[in-house]
Design an enzyme around this catalytic site. Sequence first.
Site, PDB file in Angstrom:
ATOM      1  N   ASP A  29      22.952  23.556  22.868  1.00 32.25           N
ATOM      2  CA  ASP A  29      21.925  22.903  23.657  1.00 32.25           C
ATOM      3  C   ASP A  29      20.593  23.400  23.074  1.00 32.25           C
ATOM      4  OD1 ASP A  29      20.730  21.688  26.062  1.00 32.25           O
ATOM      5  OD2 ASP A  29      20.323  23.757  26.620  1.00 32.25           O
ATOM      6  N   LEU A  30      19.512  22.653  23.297  1.00 30.05           N
ATOM      7  CA  LEU A  30      18.237  23.050  22.683  1.00 30.05           C
ATOM      8  C   LEU A  30      17.362  23.848  23.661  1.00 30.05           C
ATOM      9  CD1 LEU A  30      16.257  22.839  20.267  1.00 30.05           C
ATOM     10  CD2 LEU A  30      15.511  20.656  21.199  1.00 30.05           C
ATOM     11  N   ASP A  31      16.878  23.137  24.706  1.00 25.10           N
ATOM     12  CA  ASP A  31      15.976  23.783  25.668  1.00 25.10           C
ATOM     13  C   ASP A  31      16.719  24.883  26.419  1.00 25.10           C
ATOM     14  OD1 ASP A  31      14.107  21.922  24.934  1.00 25.10           O
ATOM     15  OD2 ASP A  31      14.271  20.694  26.724  1.00 25.10           O
TER      16      ASP A  31
ATOM     17  N   THR B 102      11.690  26.101  26.059  1.00 27.62           N
ATOM     18  CA  THR B 102      10.724  25.038  26.346  1.00 27.62           C
ATOM     19  C   THR B 102      10.578  24.818  27.848  1.00 27.62           C
ATOM     20  OG1 THR B 102      12.561  23.600  25.854  1.00 27.62           O
ATOM     21  CG2 THR B 102      10.788  23.659  24.224  1.00 27.62           C
TER      22      THR B 102
ATOM     23  N   LYS C  60      16.508  21.781  34.888  1.00 32.33           N
ATOM     24  CA  LYS C  60      17.060  22.225  33.606  1.00 32.33           C
ATOM     25  C   LYS C  60      18.265  21.388  33.195  1.00 32.33           C
ATOM     26  CE  LYS C  60      15.311  26.889  33.360  1.00 32.33           C
ATOM     27  NZ  LYS C  60      15.587  28.316  33.441  1.00 32.33           N
TER      28      LYS C  60
ATOM     29  N   SER D 277      21.447  17.932  22.832  1.00 35.21           N
ATOM     30  CA  SER D 277      20.366  18.101  23.811  1.00 35.21           C
ATOM     31  C   SER D 277      20.061  16.802  24.547  1.00 35.21           C
ATOM     32  CB  SER D 277      19.106  18.574  23.080  1.00 35.21           C
ATOM     33  OG  SER D 277      17.988  18.501  23.928  1.00 35.21           O
ATOM     34  N   ALA D 278      19.614  16.942  25.805  1.00 37.29           N
ATOM     35  CA  ALA D 278      19.186  15.776  26.580  1.00 37.29           C
ATOM     36  C   ALA D 278      17.790  15.329  26.167  1.00 37.29           C
ATOM     37  CB  ALA D 278      19.174  16.134  28.065  1.00 37.29           C
TER      38      ALA D 278
ATOM     39  N   LYS E 242      23.989  14.420  30.707  1.00 35.85           N
ATOM     40  CA  LYS E 242      24.839  15.510  31.170  1.00 35.85           C
ATOM     41  C   LYS E 242      24.832  15.462  32.705  1.00 35.85           C
ATOM     42  CE  LYS E 242      23.204  18.395  27.308  1.00 35.85           C
ATOM     43  NZ  LYS E 242      22.384  19.550  26.900  1.00 35.85           N
TER      44      LYS E 242
ATOM     45  N   GLU F  33      25.290  26.657  26.352  1.00 33.55           N
ATOM     46  CA  GLU F  33      24.503  25.910  27.346  1.00 33.55           C
ATOM     47  C   GLU F  33      23.811  26.842  28.351  1.00 33.55           C
ATOM     48  OE1 GLU F  33      23.158  23.474  28.901  1.00 33.55           O
ATOM     49  OE2 GLU F  33      23.740  21.769  27.712  1.00 33.55           O
ATOM     50  N   ASP F  34      22.611  26.459  28.786  1.00 32.49           N
ATOM     51  CA  ASP F  34      21.902  27.271  29.785  1.00 32.49           C
ATOM     52  C   ASP F  34      21.826  26.593  31.150  1.00 32.49           C
ATOM     53  OD1 ASP F  34      20.034  25.257  28.933  1.00 32.49           O
ATOM     54  OD2 ASP F  34      18.483  26.412  29.961  1.00 32.49           O
TER      55      ASP F  34
END
Length: 218
Positions: A9-11, A17, A45, A114-115, A145, A169-170
């Site tokens: 995942d990115l953020d 971010t 998130k 990522s979303a 997601k 994933e966060d």
Amino acid sequence: MEIEACIFDLDGVIVDTAKYHYLAWKELAAGLGFEFTRADNERLKGVSRMTSLNILIEIGGITLNDEQKEKLAAQKNAQYVSYIRKMSPDEILPGVTRFLDELKAAGIKTAVGSASKNTPLILERLKLIGYFDAVVDGNKVSKAKPDPEVFLKGAEELAVHPKNCVVFEDAPAGVKAALNAGMECIGIGLPENLPGAKKVIPGFDNFQLSDLKKIVHE
Ligand code: B16
Ligand code: MG
């Protein structure tokens, strides 16, 4: 299970971010006449931009039509983009680049799942374009997601079976998406926030491939 690919995942996993999303949403809420707190921000998130806006206006007790929502989502995004345009590689979270290099050296494929529709800009600012074997983001998927589409597409682009993929994933919605894809999921953050993850780690600082293998095979 043989680990053939890791999907990030990115953020909140590669870069924080969330603080910029929070500032931009907070400013939007202030313009609408209500306060938006850090605790409220936790609910946004991993969820899409429009779902985030729907949560925000629910918090503010406001009703809007689709046209007004589109306008506000665009306004928030313009503000968010003004923040992320200033990002630099030193904002990559600790240990991430080293861990990616370790995976690459071990022949394990990597992808971003990522979303965010701003993924290309963020990767460019972090100088991480070209670092991943595949990038699947909010521009490429139609289902947000916890739908598994983003991760299944990542596995498909990598030509790896979902059962041989590990997702980092966060966000709770992201953990659910990984499980719905039939993948192993490692949470980034606090265990109480990420039920369903095989294990939750605070981040990649001091985290090695040998640690990942131990978690996945235990
Ligand atoms: P954008 P991730 C998600 O990214 C964020 O966690 C979430 O807060 C945001 O609303 C979503 O991207 C959409 O982002 O407005 O930039 O398209 O965690 O899936 O990498
Ligand atoms: Mg995230």
